[in-house]
Design a protein around this motif. Structure first.
Motif, PDB file in Angstrom:
ATOM      1  N   ASN A  27       0.812  -1.221   0.000  1.00 48.91           N
ATOM      2  CA  ASN A  27       0.000   0.000   0.000  1.00 48.91           C
ATOM      3  C   ASN A  27       0.844   1.270   0.000  1.00 48.91           C
ATOM      4  OD1 ASN A  27      -3.204  -0.215   0.425  1.00 48.91           O
ATOM      5  ND2 ASN A  27      -2.225  -2.056   1.247  1.00 48.91           N
ATOM      6  N   GLY A  28       2.156   1.103  -0.102  1.00 45.12           N
ATOM      7  CA  GLY A  28       3.016   2.261  -0.286  1.00 45.12           C
ATOM      8  C   GLY A  28       3.417   3.013   0.964  1.00 45.12           C
ATOM      9  N   PHE A  29       3.241   2.400   2.128  1.00 37.87           N
ATOM     10  CA  PHE A  29       3.664   3.068   3.359  1.00 37.87           C
ATOM     11  C   PHE A  29       5.184   3.000   3.510  1.00 37.87           C
ATOM     12  CE2 PHE A  29      -0.765   1.938   4.363  1.00 37.87           C
ATOM     13  CZ  PHE A  29      -1.237   3.172   4.760  1.00 37.87           C
ATOM     14  N   ASN A  30       5.715   3.930   4.249  1.00 46.17           N
ATOM     15  CA  ASN A  30       7.157   4.065   4.421  1.00 46.17           C
ATOM     16  C   ASN A  30       7.616   3.282   5.649  1.00 46.17           C
ATOM     17  OD1 ASN A  30       9.816   4.887   4.395  1.00 46.17           O
ATOM     18  ND2 ASN A  30       9.393   6.990   5.072  1.00 46.17           N
ATOM     19  N   VAL A  31       8.078   2.058   5.432  1.00 48.28           N
ATOM     20  CA  VAL A  31       8.566   1.212   6.519  1.00 48.28           C
ATOM     21  C   VAL A  31      10.063   1.471   6.683  1.00 48.28           C
ATOM     22  CG1 VAL A  31       8.834  -1.146   7.378  1.00 48.28           C
ATOM     23  CG2 VAL A  31       6.817  -0.537   6.022  1.00 48.28           C
ATOM     24  N   VAL A  32      10.427   2.120   7.791  1.00 54.29           N
ATOM     25  CA  VAL A  32      11.836   2.496   7.990  1.00 54.29           C
ATOM     26  C   VAL A  32      12.609   1.451   8.792  1.00 54.29           C
ATOM     27  CG1 VAL A  32      11.372   4.961   7.795  1.00 54.29           C
ATOM     28  CG2 VAL A  32      11.243   3.854  10.058  1.00 54.29           C
ATOM     29  N   GLY A  33      11.892   0.472   9.352  1.00 54.65           N
ATOM     30  CA  GLY A  33      12.577  -0.559  10.104  1.00 54.65           C
ATOM     31  C   GLY A  33      11.657  -1.717  10.424  1.00 54.65           C
ATOM     32  N   VAL A  34      12.229  -2.909  10.551  1.00 53.15           N
ATOM     33  CA  VAL A  34      11.503  -4.119  10.931  1.00 53.15           C
ATOM     34  C   VAL A  34      12.255  -4.781  12.075  1.00 53.15           C
ATOM     35  CG1 VAL A  34      10.784  -6.424  10.196  1.00 53.15           C
ATOM     36  CG2 VAL A  34      10.538  -4.484   8.627  1.00 53.15           C
ATOM     37  N   VAL A  35      11.538  -5.052  13.170  1.00 51.31           N
ATOM     38  CA  VAL A  35      12.131  -5.701  14.338  1.00 51.31           C
ATOM     39  C   VAL A  35      11.557  -7.105  14.450  1.00 51.31           C
ATOM     40  CG1 VAL A  35      12.536  -5.578  16.823  1.00 51.31           C
ATOM     41  CG2 VAL A  35      12.280  -3.466  15.479  1.00 51.31           C
ATOM     42  N   THR A  36      12.425  -8.102  14.557  1.00 53.04           N
ATOM     43  CA  THR A  36      11.968  -9.482  14.662  1.00 53.04           C
ATOM     44  C   THR A  36      12.926 -10.261  15.566  1.00 53.04           C
ATOM     45  OG1 THR A  36      11.196 -11.378  13.356  1.00 53.04           O
ATOM     46  CG2 THR A  36      13.232 -10.314  12.629  1.00 53.04           C
ATOM     47  N   MET A  37      12.591 -11.516  15.833  1.00 50.86           N
ATOM     48  CA  MET A  37      13.388 -12.326  16.747  1.00 50.86           C
ATOM     49  C   MET A  37      14.757 -12.647  16.154  1.00 50.86           C
ATOM     50  SD  MET A  37      11.663 -16.122  16.336  1.00 50.86           S
ATOM     51  CE  MET A  37      13.001 -16.942  17.208  1.00 50.86           C
ATOM     52  N   PRO A  38      15.760 -12.868  17.005  1.00 53.65           N
ATOM     53  CA  PRO A  38      17.068 -13.275  16.499  1.00 53.65           C
ATOM     54  C   PRO A  38      17.011 -14.645  15.830  1.00 53.65           C
ATOM     55  CG  PRO A  38      17.218 -12.510  18.782  1.00 53.65           C
ATOM     56  CD  PRO A  38      15.758 -12.658  18.463  1.00 53.65           C
ATOM     57  N   ASP A  39      17.916 -14.891  14.901  1.00 53.74           N
ATOM     58  CA  ASP A  39      18.025 -16.208  14.288  1.00 53.74           C
ATOM     59  C   ASP A  39      18.387 -17.236  15.363  1.00 53.74           C
ATOM     60  OD1 ASP A  39      17.680 -14.739  12.027  1.00 53.74           O
ATOM     61  OD2 ASP A  39      19.731 -15.006  11.275  1.00 53.74           O
ATOM     62  N   LYS A  40      17.916 -18.471  15.171  1.00 52.03           N
ATOM     63  CA  LYS A  40      18.245 -19.521  16.144  1.00 52.03           C
ATOM     64  C   LYS A  40      18.368 -20.856  15.424  1.00 52.03           C
ATOM     65  CE  LYS A  40      13.378 -20.368  17.362  1.00 52.03           C
ATOM     66  NZ  LYS A  40      12.393 -20.396  18.467  1.00 52.03           N
ATOM     67  N   PRO A  41      19.164 -21.783  15.965  1.00 48.40           N
ATOM     68  CA  PRO A  41      19.299 -23.097  15.329  1.00 48.40           C
ATOM     69  C   PRO A  41      18.021 -23.895  15.484  1.00 48.40           C
ATOM     70  CG  PRO A  41      20.499 -23.034  17.408  1.00 48.40           C
ATOM     71  CD  PRO A  41      20.030 -21.637  17.126  1.00 48.40           C
ATOM     72  N   ALA A  42      17.658 -24.642  14.448  1.00 49.22           N
ATOM     73  CA  ALA A  42      16.426 -25.438  14.480  1.00 49.22           C
ATOM     74  C   ALA A  42      16.596 -26.657  13.596  1.00 49.22           C
ATOM     75  CB  ALA A  42      15.240 -24.601  14.013  1.00 49.22           C
ATOM     76  N   GLY A  43      15.810 -27.706  13.907  1.00 49.83           N
ATOM     77  CA  GLY A  43      15.828 -28.915  13.097  1.00 49.83           C
ATOM     78  C   GLY A  43      17.010 -29.812  13.412  1.00 49.83           C
ATOM     79  N   ARG A  44      17.012 -30.966  12.762  1.00 54.30           N
ATOM     80  CA  ARG A  44      18.062 -31.954  13.018  1.00 54.30           C
ATOM     81  C   ARG A  44      19.442 -31.457  12.648  1.00 54.30           C
ATOM     82  NH1 ARG A  44      15.247 -37.636  10.930  1.00 54.30           N
ATOM     83  NH2 ARG A  44      13.537 -37.660  12.466  1.00 54.30           N
ATOM     84  N   GLY A  45      19.519 -30.648  11.609  1.00 54.83           N
ATOM     85  CA  GLY A  45      20.814 -30.143  11.175  1.00 54.83           C
ATOM     86  C   GLY A  45      21.253 -28.891  11.893  1.00 54.83           C
TER      87      GLY A  45
END
Length: 323
Positions: A27-45
């Motif tokens: 919709n054309g809004f000005n997103v100046v930043g995105v905050v999300t969780m840190p990366d983490k190990p997952a799965g068998r590998g």
């Protein structure tokens, strides 16, 4: 103020949040930043897992922040340097006051319930588990106590008898994205008339929606068939209701149950012990506290999800029961 003038920081993590972020960007809004969780190990590998919100943000060249601690001075200073007008929070962690009071237009959250009902981490699950026939989405301004802020807008949606939590989740994800855009536009246009939740209490009582744990998902076969059926619906496809299956004295393991159907009250006298399994014509029927329930699909440990008829073709059960 135009869409381009309004600086937005988006805070979220799972797929549920991605659709709203997508709509904000489209919709054309000005997103100046995105905050999300840190990366983490997952799965068998133990490969590093990146949140769905991060993956979307990177695809669209958005500035990503992944603080371990939300009160970390470096993160707070970076966030402040973006000079955002508005924070939008969807399916994220509880924010400290130093964060949610930062933008001049405030911080609003999209919550997947009709507040004040189902305050907490798992509102969609609990609405289905409790047998509700209606739920919805709410936008509200953040305050100190979780999910108690003044309501900006709400939209309702039916919970159908055939719905599981996955069905309702996807419906609310789409509806929530639309409400998020509506809320941002109303903030730009100055059309808000937020309603304190205290004014709604009485007509709609606050109800908790605590986090789902493994023990929450364990089936109590002494309960009535409808309650068990709703528990299965409210946890399917994830994390899934479960119960330990035995064949005589042999433990088969914790079986995940994805689909059930209450069946007509049995006439057996005396009634079978709760958890007793009857296998008949490729059907698997379990005695509950007030009758029977049929299991339609399941997953035994180490195997994929399959239909009950497929399971019975290879199971060769002689004296099955759940406990």
């Amino acid at each position: 103020m135009t869409k381009q003038d309004l600086k937005i920081v988006f805070l979220g993590t799972p797929d549920f949040a991605v659709e709203s972020l997508r709509q904000i960007v489209d919709n054309g809004f000005n997103v100046v930043g995105v905050v999300t969780m840190p990366d983490k190990p997952a799965g068998r590998g133990h490969k590093m897992y990146q949140s769905p919100v991060k993956l979307f943000a990177l695809e669209h060249n958005l500035h990503v922040m992944q603080p371990v601690k939300l009160k970390d001075p470096e993160f707070v200073e970076e966030l402040r340097s973006l000079n955002a007008d508005l924070f939008v929070v969807i399916a994220f962690r509880m924010l400290p006051e130093v964060v949610w009071t930062m933008p001049r237009l405030g911080t609003f959250n999209l919550h997947a319930s009709l507040l004040p009902r189902y305050r907490g981490a798992a509102p969609i699950n609990w609405a289905v588990i409790n047998g509700d026939t209606e739920t919805g989405v709410t936008t509200f301004f953040l305050k100190h106590e979780i999910d108690t802020g003044d309501i900006i807008a709400q939209e309702k949606v039916a919970i159908l008898p055939t719905d599981n939590v996955g069905d309702v989740h996807d419906r609310l994800m789409e509806l929530g994205a639309k409400l998020t855009i509506q809320t941002i536009n109303d903030i730009i246009d100055g059309k808000l008339s937020p309603i304190p939740q205290d004014k709604l209490i009485g007509d709609t009582e606050p109800t908790p929606a605590p986090k789902i744990f493994k023990e929450t998902c364990c089936i109590d076969w002494t309960k009535d068939a409808t309650s068990i059926h709703n528990l299965v619906r409210g946890l399917s496809p994830y994390p899934a209701a479960w119960s330990t299956l035995y064949d005589g004295d042999k433990e088969i393991g914790a079986v995940k149950i994805f689909e059930t159907n209450p069946v007509q009250q049995t006439k057996a006298i005396p009634a079978p012990t709760t958890g007793t399994v009857t296998v008949k014509d490729s059907r698997l029927i379990v005695a509950t506290g007030d009758g029977d329930i049929e299991i339609l699909s399941l997953q035994v440990p180490g195997k994929r999800r399959i239909s009950t008829s497929e399971f019975l073709r290879g199971a060769h059960l002689s004296s099955p029961h759940f406990s």
